[in-house]
Design an enzyme around this catalytic site. Structure first.
Site, PDB file in Angstrom:
ATOM      1  N   HIS A   1     101.234  33.524 -40.402  1.00 40.68           N
ATOM      2  CA  HIS A   1      99.548  33.843 -40.285  1.00 40.68           C
ATOM      3  C   HIS A   1      99.274  33.200 -39.081  1.00 40.68           C
ATOM      4  CE1 HIS A   1      95.677  34.970 -41.102  1.00 40.68           C
ATOM      5  NE2 HIS A   1      95.203  33.643 -41.348  1.00 40.68           N
TER       6      HIS A   1
ATOM      7  N   HIS B   1      90.376  33.193 -37.253  1.00 39.75           N
ATOM      8  CA  HIS B   1      91.658  34.044 -37.316  1.00 39.75           C
ATOM      9  C   HIS B   1      91.043  35.397 -38.168  1.00 39.75           C
ATOM     10  CE1 HIS B   1      91.620  32.579 -41.995  1.00 39.75           C
ATOM     11  NE2 HIS B   1      90.740  32.075 -41.486  1.00 39.75           N
TER      12      HIS B   1
ATOM     13  N   CYS C   1      96.737  39.614 -37.777  1.00 42.62           N
ATOM     14  CA  CYS C   1      96.207  38.356 -37.292  1.00 42.62           C
ATOM     15  C   CYS C   1      96.938  37.847 -36.074  1.00 42.62           C
ATOM     16  CB  CYS C   1      96.337  37.278 -38.391  1.00 42.62           C
ATOM     17  SG  CYS C   1      98.048  37.271 -38.911  1.00 42.62           S
TER      18      CYS C   1
END
Length: 231
Positions: free
Chosen positions: A61, A73, A162
């Site tokens: 992530h 994010h 992301c």
């Protein structure tokens, strides 16, 4: 008729990508886990515009550090498509919101604390810079790009996740190495299966044209066939 391979790869990737964000379920917690306590991370080494990575079980992530313990994010989230209540949207994304966001292909670029962003995982800083060499943008420009993209956005596991978000902000080009690697793996598996099938067909054709193959040849023909069928 559309090629089912990209669709199947996308569907499988969707299911795997849920593990990137979904927090561990705790017994008796109603399906949501307890967030880490503030102050678990030392943010003194982070600079505005830094690219933060949190390795998960299957994927990574990503986020852009904005300073003052804030990380921008991109996360799947169904809520921005249902309400304009910013106070409600800004609450920590629950598992249910995230899963519905993946299914509906909706997301938001949001700001969370480092603790909520990392959720107990280890953090790597600017680890991707080595892959882009002279393409690294200025720290302030990277942070400003992230801030300009704040809010609801479409979500795609293959085209807008992301990693696409942070690589656009810090390097000027939206790319995702982890999805590219996954797709290459799927293609390789498909190619291998086709190679086995081709070998089986050639073997069967030789039997038909030349007569019954020697007993030592039969296993080399039919074992790959059964392996291919099992796969």
């Amino acid at each position: 008729m559309k090629n089912p391979v990209p669709q199947a790869a996308s569907l499988l990737l969707e299911k795997l990508m849920l593990l990137v964000h979904v927090r561990p379920f705790l017994a008796g917690s109603g399906g949501e886990s307890t967030p880490p306590a503030p102050g678990d991370y030392d943010t003194s080494c982070f600079k505005r515009g830094d690219l933060l990575e949190v390795p998960r079980t299957l994927f990574v992530h990503f986020g852009i550090y904005l300073g003052e313990n804030r990380v921008a994010h991109l996360m799947p989230d169904i809520l921005p498509s249902l309400t304009d209540d910013l106070q409600q949207i800004q609450q920590v994304v629950t598992n249910k919101r995230l899963i519905l966001g993946v299914i509906a292909r909706t997301a938001s670029v949001r700001v969370d604390t480092v603790e909520d962003f990392a959720y107990g995982g280890s953090i790597l800083v600017n680890h991707m810079d080595r892959l882009f060499e002279d393409q690294v943008l200025g720290s302030e420009e990277a942070a400003c790009r992230a801030e300009k993209l704040m809010g609801a956005t479409a979500y795609s596991l293959l085209w807008n996740n992301c990693e696409h978000f942070v690589t656009y902000c810090r390097y000027g080009a939206p790319v995702s190495f982890q999805t590219d690697k996954f797709c290459e793996t799927v293609k390789m598996i498909i190619r291998d299966q086709r190679s086995v099938l081709a070998s089986v067909l050639v073997g069967l054709a030789s039997i038909v044209c030349l007569g019954v193959a020697p007993s030592t040849t039969l296993p080399t023909i039919f074992i790959p066939f059964f392996l291919w069928m099992a796969g």
